[in-house]
Design an enzyme around this catalytic site. Structure first.
Site, mmCIF file in Angstrom:
data_model
loop_
_atom_site.group_PDB
_atom_site.id
_atom_site.type_symbol
_atom_site.label_atom_id
_atom_site.label_comp_id
_atom_site.label_asym_id
_atom_site.label_seq_id
_atom_site.Cartn_x
_atom_site.Cartn_y
_atom_site.Cartn_z
ATOM 1 C CB CYS A 81 -7.676 -22.682 11.928
ATOM 2 S SG CYS A 81 -9.066 -21.857 11.130
ATOM 3 N NE ARG A 82 -13.475 -27.358 12.548
ATOM 4 C CZ ARG A 82 -14.637 -27.145 11.934
ATOM 5 N NH1 ARG A 82 -14.940 -27.835 10.867
ATOM 6 N NH2 ARG A 82 -15.480 -26.239 12.370
#
Length: 122
Positions: A81-82
């Site tokens: 993810c981020r």
């Protein structure tokens, strides 16, 4: 088990993180290059459109349970993810559905991007 996962996600209990492993960027790159793992990006569509790792499959974290049938429990998955928070939740969801070979990428695409490797920017 799903209730336990939901309780964990809202902070009501502590489920041990033994159902998946967290790997650093260097090991993640090696494993992806080996072809043994499929990379799943659990960010939003707009985040993915802005930049993503080449070859990553997008399944936003909030859609994972409804799209779980797109994945094969016998395959190896690496989740990104981020920054690592949503990927950790995604790993817990996959583990709750019986997936065994799950890796969480430490630091997410932010850390991956700092290595300037295999990121597609639009």
């Amino acid at each position: 088990m799903l209730l336990s996962l939901l309780a964990y996600l809202i902070g009501e209990t502590n489920i041990p993180d033994t159902s998946y492993q967290t790997v650093d960027i260097e090991l993640a790159k090696e494993l992806l290059e080996s072809g043994e793992y499929t990379l799943i990006d659990v960010r939003s569509q707009s985040e993915y459109d802005d930049e993503h790792i080449i070859g990553a499959h997008l399944i936003p974290c909030e859609e994972l349970e409804t799209r779980i049938n797109e994945l094969n429990k016998d395959k190896n998955y690496m989740i990104i993810c981020r920054s690592g928070n949503r990927s950790k939740k995604a790993c817990m969801i996959l583990a709750a559905y019986g997936f065994k070979n799950i890796l969480n990428i430490d630091g997410g695409i932010k850390k991956w991007y700092n290595t300037n490797e295999k990121v597609s920017k639009h």
